[in-house]
Design a protein around this motif. Structure first.
Motif, PDB file in Angstrom:
ATOM      1  N   GLY A  75       0.822  -1.214   0.000  1.00  0.00           N
ATOM      2  CA  GLY A  75       0.000   0.000   0.000  1.00  0.00           C
ATOM      3  C   GLY A  75       0.845   1.249   0.000  1.00  0.00           C
ATOM      4  O   GLY A  75       1.791   1.359  -0.769  1.00  0.00           O
ATOM      5  N   THR A  76       0.500   2.173   0.890  1.00  0.00           N
ATOM      6  CA  THR A  76       1.229   3.440   0.987  1.00  0.00           C
ATOM      7  C   THR A  76       1.748   3.644   2.402  1.00  0.00           C
ATOM      8  O   THR A  76       1.406   2.902   3.319  1.00  0.00           O
ATOM      9  N   SER A  77       2.516   4.693   2.555  1.00  0.00           N
ATOM     10  CA  SER A  77       3.062   5.034   3.878  1.00  0.00           C
ATOM     11  C   SER A  77       2.222   6.115   4.570  1.00  0.00           C
ATOM     12  O   SER A  77       2.653   6.663   5.569  1.00  0.00           O
ATOM     13  N   PHE A  78       1.032   6.394   4.061  1.00  0.00           N
ATOM     14  CA  PHE A  78       0.232   7.481   4.617  1.00  0.00           C
ATOM     15  C   PHE A  78      -0.149   7.260   6.083  1.00  0.00           C
ATOM     16  O   PHE A  78      -0.185   8.208   6.864  1.00  0.00           O
ATOM     17  N   GLU A  79      -0.414   6.015   6.495  1.00  0.00           N
ATOM     18  CA  GLU A  79      -0.746   5.788   7.902  1.00  0.00           C
ATOM     19  C   GLU A  79       0.467   6.040   8.796  1.00  0.00           C
ATOM     20  O   GLU A  79       0.328   6.475   9.942  1.00  0.00           O
ATOM     21  N   VAL A  80       1.647   5.795   8.266  1.00  0.00           N
ATOM     22  CA  VAL A  80       2.876   6.092   9.010  1.00  0.00           C
ATOM     23  C   VAL A  80       3.007   7.611   9.147  1.00  0.00           C
ATOM     24  O   VAL A  80       3.332   8.123  10.226  1.00  0.00           O
ATOM     25  N   ALA A  81       2.740   8.333   8.065  1.00  0.00           N
ATOM     26  CA  ALA A  81       2.779   9.801   8.111  1.00  0.00           C
ATOM     27  C   ALA A  81       1.788  10.336   9.133  1.00  0.00           C
ATOM     28  O   ALA A  81       2.099  11.262   9.886  1.00  0.00           O
ATOM     29  N   ASP A  82       0.595   9.757   9.170  1.00  0.00           N
ATOM     30  CA  ASP A  82      -0.410  10.184  10.155  1.00  0.00           C
ATOM     31  C   ASP A  82       0.113  10.001  11.578  1.00  0.00           C
ATOM     32  O   ASP A  82      -0.078  10.865  12.439  1.00  0.00           O
ATOM     33  N   ARG A  83       0.771   8.872  11.834  1.00  0.00           N
ATOM     34  CA  ARG A  83       1.318   8.609  13.175  1.00  0.00           C
ATOM     35  C   ARG A  83       2.433   9.599  13.504  1.00  0.00           C
ATOM     36  O   ARG A  83       2.511  10.124  14.620  1.00  0.00           O
ATOM     37  N   LEU A  84       3.302   9.852  12.548  1.00  0.00           N
ATOM     38  CA  LEU A  84       4.379  10.817  12.768  1.00  0.00           C
ATOM     39  C   LEU A  84       3.820  12.206  13.022  1.00  0.00           C
ATOM     40  O   LEU A  84       4.308  12.930  13.897  1.00  0.00           O
ATOM     41  N   ASP A  85       2.774  12.591  12.286  1.00  0.00           N
ATOM     42  CA  ASP A  85       2.119  13.882  12.532  1.00  0.00           C
ATOM     43  C   ASP A  85       1.577  13.951  13.952  1.00  0.00           C
ATOM     44  O   ASP A  85       1.738  14.961  14.640  1.00  0.00           O
ATOM     45  N   ALA A  86       0.942  12.875  14.404  1.00  0.00           N
ATOM     46  CA  ALA A  86       0.381  12.844  15.760  1.00  0.00           C
ATOM     47  C   ALA A  86       1.466  13.009  16.814  1.00  0.00           C
ATOM     48  O   ALA A  86       1.230  13.614  17.862  1.00  0.00           O
ATOM     49  N   LEU A  87       2.642  12.481  16.528  1.00  0.00           N
ATOM     50  CA  LEU A  87       3.771  12.578  17.463  1.00  0.00           C
ATOM     51  C   LEU A  87       4.634  13.813  17.228  1.00  0.00           C
ATOM     52  O   LEU A  87       5.631  14.012  17.916  1.00  0.00           O
ATOM     53  N   LYS A  88       4.267  14.615  16.212  1.00  0.00           N
ATOM     54  CA  LYS A  88       5.008  15.819  15.854  1.00  0.00           C
ATOM     55  C   LYS A  88       6.458  15.512  15.461  1.00  0.00           C
ATOM     56  O   LYS A  88       7.389  16.247  15.795  1.00  0.00           O
ATOM     57  N   ILE A  89       6.622  14.402  14.744  1.00  0.00           N
ATOM     58  CA  ILE A  89       7.938  13.998  14.248  1.00  0.00           C
ATOM     59  C   ILE A  89       8.022  14.421  12.785  1.00  0.00           C
ATOM     60  O   ILE A  89       7.167  14.067  11.983  1.00  0.00           O
ATOM     61  N   PRO A  90       9.044  15.185  12.419  1.00  0.00           N
ATOM     62  CA  PRO A  90       9.173  15.622  11.026  1.00  0.00           C
ATOM     63  C   PRO A  90       9.528  14.463  10.096  1.00  0.00           C
ATOM     64  O   PRO A  90      10.179  13.499  10.499  1.00  0.00           O
ATOM     65  N   TYR A  91       9.082  14.600   8.854  1.00  0.00           N
ATOM     66  CA  TYR A  91       9.360  13.584   7.851  1.00  0.00           C
ATOM     67  C   TYR A  91       9.283  14.201   6.465  1.00  0.00           C
ATOM     68  O   TYR A  91       8.773  15.307   6.286  1.00  0.00           O
TER      69      TYR A  91
END
Length: 99
Positions: free
Chosen positions: A38-54
């Motif tokens: 699939g995609t990495s969008f759910e990972v991006a969502d988690r990083l956003d929630a944790l305020k981790i840049p990507y």
């Protein structure tokens, strides 16, 4: 590591990346949009929630159109130059750990 990143971890699937984030959150992540499952969008969502840049990495311009909810996030288009990667990494506060 040649650019000064002290630790680099890789994951082939979103579930693996999410587990790695839960175990040890990175300071920064490069996310290839297209994964085997699939995609990495759910990972991006988690990083956003944790305020981790990507930053996203993609080889397909169509992927960029799919990212309206991630507007403003850095995108490296494959093949990218070392200088482009270095510029993205320089924008991240120290220390950084790429997942």
């Amino acid at each position: 590591t040649e650019l000064g990143v002290p630790r680099v971890r890789t994951a082939a699937h979103a579930a693996e990346a999410l587990a790695m984030i839960a175990e040890h959150p990175p300071d920064f992540a490069l996310l290839d949009i297209g994964l085997d499952s699939g995609t990495s969008f759910e990972v991006a969502d988690r990083l956003d929630a944790l305020k981790i840049p990507y930053a996203f990495v993609t080889g397909y311009s169509a992927d960029i159109a799919l990212m309206s909810r991630f507007h403003g996030k850095p995108v490296l288009t494959k093949p990218f130059l070392r200088d482009e990667l270095e510029a993205v990494l320089r924008a991240v506060p120290e220390p950084r750990d790429v997942a």
